[in-house]
Design a protein around this motif. Structure first.
Motif, mmCIF file in Angstrom:
data_model
loop_
_atom_site.group_PDB
_atom_site.id
_atom_site.type_symbol
_atom_site.label_atom_id
_atom_site.label_comp_id
_atom_site.label_asym_id
_atom_site.label_seq_id
_atom_site.Cartn_x
_atom_site.Cartn_y
_atom_site.Cartn_z
ATOM 1 N N CYS A 52 0.841 -1.210 0.000
ATOM 2 C CA CYS A 52 0.000 0.000 0.000
ATOM 3 C C CYS A 52 0.873 1.256 0.000
ATOM 4 C CB CYS A 52 -0.920 0.007 1.219
ATOM 5 S SG CYS A 52 -2.272 -1.202 1.155
ATOM 6 N N ILE A 53 1.917 1.255 0.808
ATOM 7 C CA ILE A 53 2.805 2.409 0.875
ATOM 8 C C ILE A 53 3.542 2.603 -0.449
ATOM 9 C CG2 ILE A 53 4.861 3.363 2.012
ATOM 10 C CD1 ILE A 53 3.881 1.855 4.565
ATOM 11 N N SER A 54 3.883 1.497 -1.101
ATOM 12 C CA SER A 54 4.620 1.566 -2.369
ATOM 13 C C SER A 54 3.717 1.858 -3.557
ATOM 14 C CB SER A 54 5.378 0.261 -2.613
ATOM 15 O OG SER A 54 4.476 -0.805 -2.831
ATOM 16 N N THR A 55 2.411 1.969 -3.319
ATOM 17 C CA THR A 55 1.368 2.233 -4.322
ATOM 18 C C THR A 55 1.133 1.040 -5.244
ATOM 19 O OG1 THR A 55 2.706 3.221 -6.130
ATOM 20 C CG2 THR A 55 2.034 4.683 -4.320
ATOM 21 N N ILE A 56 1.651 -0.132 -4.895
ATOM 22 C CA ILE A 56 1.385 -1.349 -5.657
ATOM 23 C C ILE A 56 -0.046 -1.815 -5.394
ATOM 24 C CG2 ILE A 56 1.986 -3.797 -5.881
ATOM 25 C CD1 ILE A 56 4.888 -2.984 -5.273
ATOM 26 N N ASP A 57 -0.522 -1.610 -4.166
ATOM 27 C CA ASP A 57 -1.877 -1.972 -3.773
ATOM 28 C C ASP A 57 -2.618 -0.711 -3.331
ATOM 29 O OD1 ASP A 57 -4.088 -3.492 -3.216
ATOM 30 O OD2 ASP A 57 -3.142 -4.743 -1.676
ATOM 31 N N THR A 58 -3.940 -0.773 -3.355
ATOM 32 C CA THR A 58 -4.771 0.388 -3.009
ATOM 33 C C THR A 58 -5.466 0.154 -1.665
ATOM 34 O OG1 THR A 58 -5.202 0.799 -5.359
ATOM 35 C CG2 THR A 58 -6.658 1.869 -3.769
ATOM 36 N N PRO A 59 -5.309 1.046 -0.704
ATOM 37 C CA PRO A 59 -5.961 0.877 0.598
ATOM 38 C C PRO A 59 -7.483 0.903 0.480
ATOM 39 C CG PRO A 59 -4.274 2.599 0.678
ATOM 40 C CD PRO A 59 -4.493 2.274 -0.762
ATOM 41 N N THR A 60 -8.144 0.196 1.375
ATOM 42 C CA THR A 60 -9.601 0.251 1.465
ATOM 43 C C THR A 60 -10.032 1.539 2.160
ATOM 44 O OG1 THR A 60 -9.648 -2.165 1.634
ATOM 45 C CG2 THR A 60 -11.647 -0.994 2.293
ATOM 46 N N ARG A 69 2.423 14.826 1.144
ATOM 47 C CA ARG A 69 1.483 14.666 0.030
ATOM 48 C C ARG A 69 0.670 13.391 0.227
ATOM 49 N NH1 ARG A 69 3.212 14.609 -6.391
ATOM 50 N NH2 ARG A 69 1.127 15.038 -7.232
ATOM 51 N N ASP A 70 -0.646 13.522 0.158
ATOM 52 C CA ASP A 70 -1.528 12.369 0.337
ATOM 53 C C ASP A 70 -1.547 11.555 -0.962
ATOM 54 O OD1 ASP A 70 -3.425 10.498 0.942
ATOM 55 O OD2 ASP A 70 -4.999 11.928 1.474
ATOM 56 N N ILE A 71 -0.806 10.458 -0.966
ATOM 57 C CA ILE A 71 -0.680 9.674 -2.201
ATOM 58 C C ILE A 71 -1.903 8.799 -2.455
ATOM 59 C CG2 ILE A 71 1.830 9.688 -2.061
ATOM 60 C CD1 ILE A 71 1.717 6.763 -1.143
ATOM 61 N N THR A 72 -2.768 8.640 -1.441
ATOM 62 C CA THR A 72 -3.974 7.827 -1.646
ATOM 63 C C THR A 72 -4.983 8.539 -2.541
ATOM 64 O OG1 THR A 72 -4.873 8.682 0.442
ATOM 65 C CG2 THR A 72 -3.758 6.563 0.525
ATOM 66 N N GLY A 73 -4.772 9.825 -2.766
ATOM 67 C CA GLY A 73 -5.699 10.563 -3.606
ATOM 68 C C GLY A 73 -5.192 10.843 -5.011
ATOM 69 N N LEU A 74 -4.018 10.309 -5.331
ATOM 70 C CA LEU A 74 -3.437 10.575 -6.644
ATOM 71 C C LEU A 74 -4.070 9.721 -7.743
ATOM 72 C CD1 LEU A 74 0.391 10.809 -5.825
ATOM 73 C CD2 LEU A 74 -1.280 12.665 -5.993
ATOM 74 N N LYS A 77 -1.793 8.432 -13.415
ATOM 75 C CA LYS A 77 -0.641 9.058 -14.069
ATOM 76 C C LYS A 77 0.246 9.752 -13.043
ATOM 77 C CE LYS A 77 0.561 12.013 -17.992
ATOM 78 N NZ LYS A 77 0.045 12.866 -19.088
ATOM 79 N N GLU A 78 -0.397 10.455 -12.098
ATOM 80 C CA GLU A 78 0.357 11.119 -11.032
ATOM 81 C C GLU A 78 1.055 10.100 -10.152
ATOM 82 O OE1 GLU A 78 -1.942 15.068 -9.675
ATOM 83 O OE2 GLU A 78 -3.145 13.244 -9.516
ATOM 84 N N LEU A 79 0.361 8.988 -9.909
ATOM 85 C CA LEU A 79 0.899 7.930 -9.060
ATOM 86 C C LEU A 79 2.148 7.306 -9.677
ATOM 87 C CD1 LEU A 79 -0.145 6.921 -6.354
ATOM 88 C CD2 LEU A 79 -1.352 5.096 -7.550
ATOM 89 N N ARG A 83 5.771 7.425 -7.953
ATOM 90 C CA ARG A 83 6.495 6.184 -7.669
ATOM 91 C C ARG A 83 7.899 6.224 -8.284
ATOM 92 N NH1 ARG A 83 3.472 2.714 -10.495
ATOM 93 N NH2 ARG A 83 1.874 2.616 -8.879
ATOM 94 N N ARG A 84 7.970 6.743 -9.496
ATOM 95 C CA ARG A 84 9.239 6.784 -10.223
ATOM 96 C C ARG A 84 10.212 7.794 -9.606
ATOM 97 N NH1 ARG A 84 7.120 7.948 -14.772
ATOM 98 N NH2 ARG A 84 7.510 10.188 -14.807
ATOM 99 N N GLU A 85 9.681 8.921 -9.142
ATOM 100 C CA GLU A 85 10.539 10.009 -8.718
ATOM 101 C C GLU A 85 10.830 10.054 -7.221
ATOM 102 O OE1 GLU A 85 8.934 13.656 -10.181
ATOM 103 O OE2 GLU A 85 9.394 13.180 -12.290
ATOM 104 N N ARG A 86 9.931 9.552 -6.388
ATOM 105 C CA ARG A 86 10.093 9.743 -4.947
ATOM 106 C C ARG A 86 10.275 8.454 -4.152
ATOM 107 N NH1 ARG A 86 12.640 12.962 -4.596
ATOM 108 N NH2 ARG A 86 12.237 13.430 -2.399
#
Length: 254
Positions: A52-60, A69-74, A77-79, A83-86
């Motif tokens: 979930c933290i790595s954005t591979i999975d999506t939190p419920t 930055r709240d990444i759960t709302g990206l 394309k932004e995600l 992931r690539r940059e940070r």
């Protein structure tokens, strides 16, 4: 201290009807320059949390902030860009490209970010020195030992200077000597580059290199240990004590 990661009320459920709470209302934060480990029995939610933290999975439910930055709302394309940059990744499988040399594998992360060519060589060599793999830069993965491959993967993860490095069982496929060398390089990354590292591991020896350990059970945080001024041997003993309390010897805690 600056907070790099803040996890609040994080949940990840699977199934319908009989729902499995793989991650169940987890809260924690990681400050810049921390080296934090995550441990727990098999099925405790460690890998799901990291995914979930790595954005591979999506939190419920819940939120994950990285650098505020709240990444759960990206959006997707932004995600992908985030992931690539940070984020930097080190997995049990090195995932190096067999057709590229170590230099090219490390440089690839910079090329994707469109780093000017004149900067690529200096950044790769600087990072290779830190990971002690300068003698491997012209070698292909099949010409390197498992430990050299994993340190090359670590170099690839850190060369872009990400906000957060996520490591999933990085020593899992290594013998004890190679594992120790990798962990010493992780320490160097942390101390010399102020790399912020979040690492999932089943191994108490590996975990003893961390500053702090979060223990999960049934998807929730069960306990937390801070190393403080303790030497690694004493911290290792404390980790083993919590592992035993979780219900099993070290080999059970996956």
């Amino acid at each position: 201290m600056e907070q790099i990661l803040n996890v609040e009320g994080l949940c990840r459920d699977y199934g319908k009807g009989a729902v499995t709470h793989a991650v169940d209302h987890v809260d924690f934060s990681v400050e810049k320059g921390e080296f934090v480990g995550i441990m727990g029995p098999s099925g405790s939610g460690k890998t799901t949390l990291l995914n979930c933290i790595s954005t591979i999975d999506t939190p419920t439910a819940g939120h994950i902030w990285v650098e505020g930055r709240d990444i759960t709302g990206l959006k997707q394309k932004e995600l992908s860009r985030f992931r690539r940059e940070r984020l930097g990744f080190v997995f049990q499988d090195c995932n190096l490209l067999d057709t590229l040399t170590a230099f090219e594998n490390i440089a690839l992360a910079l090329t994707i970010r469109k780093t000017p060519p004149q900067k690529v060589e200096s950044l790769v060599k600087e990072t290779a020195r830190l990971l002690e793999i300068t003698d491997c830069l012209d070698k292909y993965p099949y010409q390197m030992s498992g430990g050299q491959q994993q340190r090359t993967a670590a170099a690839r993860a850190i060369v872009t200077r990400p906000a957060l490095i996520l490591a999933d069982e990085p020593t899992g496929a290594l013998d004890s000597k190679a594992a120790r060398l990798l962990l010493e390089r992780f320490e160097a990354m942390n101390e010399l580059c102020e790399a912020t590292i979040l690492m999932v591991t089943h191994d108490a020896f590996t975990a003893s290199y961390c500053h702090r350990i979060l223990f999960l059970r049934d998807g929730a945080v069960f306990a937390q240990l801070e190393r403080g001024d303790q030497n690694r041997r004493d911290f290792f003993r404390r980790i083993i004590g919590v592992v035993s309390e979780l219900g099993g010897d070290q080999s059970d805690v996956l």
